[in-house]
Motif scaffolding. Structure first.
Motif, PDB file in Angstrom:
ATOM      1  N   ARG A 225      69.716  55.038 -29.336  1.00 52.36           N
ATOM      2  CA  ARG A 225      70.078  53.651 -29.620  1.00 52.36           C
ATOM      3  C   ARG A 225      70.325  52.852 -28.350  1.00 52.36           C
ATOM      4  O   ARG A 225      70.870  53.363 -27.361  1.00 52.36           O
ATOM      5  CB  ARG A 225      71.337  53.600 -30.490  1.00 52.36           C
ATOM      6  N   LEU A 226      69.939  51.591 -28.393  1.00 56.32           N
ATOM      7  CA  LEU A 226      70.166  50.667 -27.285  1.00 56.32           C
ATOM      8  C   LEU A 226      71.468  49.909 -27.524  1.00 56.32           C
ATOM      9  O   LEU A 226      72.190  50.160 -28.478  1.00 56.32           O
ATOM     10  CB  LEU A 226      68.997  49.696 -27.165  1.00 56.32           C
ATOM     11  N   LYS A 227      71.757  48.943 -26.630  1.00 50.54           N
ATOM     12  CA  LYS A 227      72.947  48.086 -26.732  1.00 50.54           C
ATOM     13  C   LYS A 227      74.228  48.913 -26.805  1.00 50.54           C
ATOM     14  O   LYS A 227      75.150  48.597 -27.560  1.00 50.54           O
ATOM     15  CB  LYS A 227      72.850  47.155 -27.954  1.00 50.54           C
ATOM     16  N   ASN A 228      74.267  49.987 -26.050  1.00 48.50           N
ATOM     17  CA  ASN A 228      75.458  50.835 -25.997  1.00 48.50           C
ATOM     18  C   ASN A 228      75.822  51.434 -27.353  1.00 48.50           C
ATOM     19  O   ASN A 228      76.983  51.764 -27.608  1.00 48.50           O
ATOM     20  CB  ASN A 228      76.668  50.057 -25.452  1.00 48.50           C
ATOM     21  N   GLY A 229      74.834  51.569 -28.239  1.00 46.53           N
ATOM     22  CA  GLY A 229      75.092  52.179 -29.538  1.00 46.53           C
ATOM     23  C   GLY A 229      75.157  53.691 -29.422  1.00 46.53           C
ATOM     24  O   GLY A 229      74.909  54.272 -28.362  1.00 46.53           O
ATOM     25  N   ASP A 230      75.497  54.331 -30.529  1.00 42.86           N
ATOM     26  CA  ASP A 230      75.570  55.791 -30.561  1.00 42.86           C
ATOM     27  C   ASP A 230      74.216  56.350 -30.965  1.00 42.86           C
ATOM     28  O   ASP A 230      73.648  55.960 -31.994  1.00 42.86           O
ATOM     29  CB  ASP A 230      76.633  56.242 -31.576  1.00 42.86           C
TER      30      ASP A 230
END
Length: 344
Positions: A225-230
């Motif tokens: 995942r992008l945007k600092n997602g998990d």
């Protein structure tokens, strides 16, 4: 004072504590040039000796800013926005850039029809660049006024629209300009659409899938995942597995989509083009790659999946990011609440 003349114009050149300053006075009048040079020398000494800042040009500042972010998922987005700034402004010293001229770039992008949310991010990246300069003792440019982002209406793809878009990317169909290359491109697009919906993926997450993250034995896909997602380990649906097995049979490297991976910096506008070709109704809202992520989340919630599980499926770090999908279908939530309280 270091003044020299070239083609009738006076230029100022001065070294202050190892930092070279070099500017054109843009005048043939020596007295005026001397006055300007005195002012610049005073500013140079203040900048280097007292403030401890190192003067940099716009391009130097951008290169430093991006260099610090090369390992981050947001690097591609940052690079694209910084390229817009490079194209819009001259490569002058950051300190000499005037706010009204930089702000004019923002106004122009809005006037040219760029989405307000895109421009909002564009401005945010500029201010991040300025703050990067301050943090690294580089002479900063002006901070810009924020552009407020707009809450956009969630556009959900119906099952009929999904079927129409998959048909519009079918490589076996007859269509104008049909070639082996365009057939392969259609197949890639169709397969990415399946990944977008069945993985709840963002476009870059789907296009940058790696075979090392696909486990056929355990029927799983690891979505980075992008945007600092998990990162999310998901089970493959039958449709997704069929796509990945077919592609694996002809794989050429570790990319599931070699022609769309980060190596090629593939764009995402093709999703909207496919939607138009499929005859999708745009009166209900614009269709983009992110529409499929919205659709995946909404379908899961409508099927009764717990909001926390939907959060895990999408890879959201914060539940607040997932709750917006409940806000997007208030009538359904309200009806469900009534049925619970009425015991029906």
């Amino acid at each position: 004072m270091s003044l020299h003349q070239r083609n009738g114009i006076w230029y100022w050149r001065k070294m202050v504590d190892g930092v070279l300053f070099n500017r054109s006075t843009k005048t043939e009048d020596k007295k005026l040039a001397e006055t300007m040079a005195k002012k610049w020398e005073h500013e140079a000494v203040k900048t280097v000796v007292y403030d401890g800042e190192r003067p940099v040009t716009l391009y130097e500042a951008i290169d430093s800013f991006l260099g610090e972010r090369k390992h981050l998922p947001s690097y591609t987005s940052a690079s694209q926005h910084m390229q817009h700034w490079k194209n819009a402004l001259p490569n002058e010293k950051m300190k000499s850039l005037q706010k009204h001229k930089v702000q004019a770039v923002v106004t122009r992008r809005l006037a040219e029809g760029a989405a307000q949310n895109t421009v909002s991010v564009f401005v945010t990246y500029w201010n991040a660049l300025v703050n990067h300069c301050k943090a690294n003792k580089l002479s900063p440019g002006p901070l810009l006024d924020r552009v407020q982002s707009k809450r956009t209406r969630f556009r959900i793809i119906t099952e009929q629209e999904e079927a129409a878009m998959l048909a519009a990317t079918c490589p076996n169909a007859k269509y104008p300009g049909k070639t082996a290359t365009s057939d392969a491109q259609r197949q890639d697009n169709q397969d990415v659409l399946v990944c977008l919906l069945h993985l709840g993926a963002r476009i870059n997450e789907a296009q940058n899938l790696r075979w090392s993250d696909v486990d056929f034995a355990n029927n799983t896909v690891l979505v980075r995942r992008l945007k600092n997602g998990d990162d999310t380990l998901l089970m493959m649906t039958k449709a997704l597995r069929a796509v990945l097995e077919r592609r694996y049979a002809t794989k050429i490297d570790n990319w599931v989509f070699p022609t769309k991976s980060e190596t090629y910096k593939a764009h995402a506008q093709w999703v909207t083009t496919v939607a138009k070709r499929a005859g999708v109704d745009f009166e209900a809202g614009k269709v983009t790659s992110h529409t499929f992520r919205h659709s995946a989340a909404t379908r899961l919630l409508r099927a009764g999946m717990d909001i926390r599980k939907v959060q895990q499926f999408l890879g959201h770090k914060n539940i607040s990011s997932t709750l917006v999908y409940l806000h997007a279908m208030p009538s359904e939530v309200a009806a469900h609440a009534v049925s619970v309280f009425d015991g029906s």
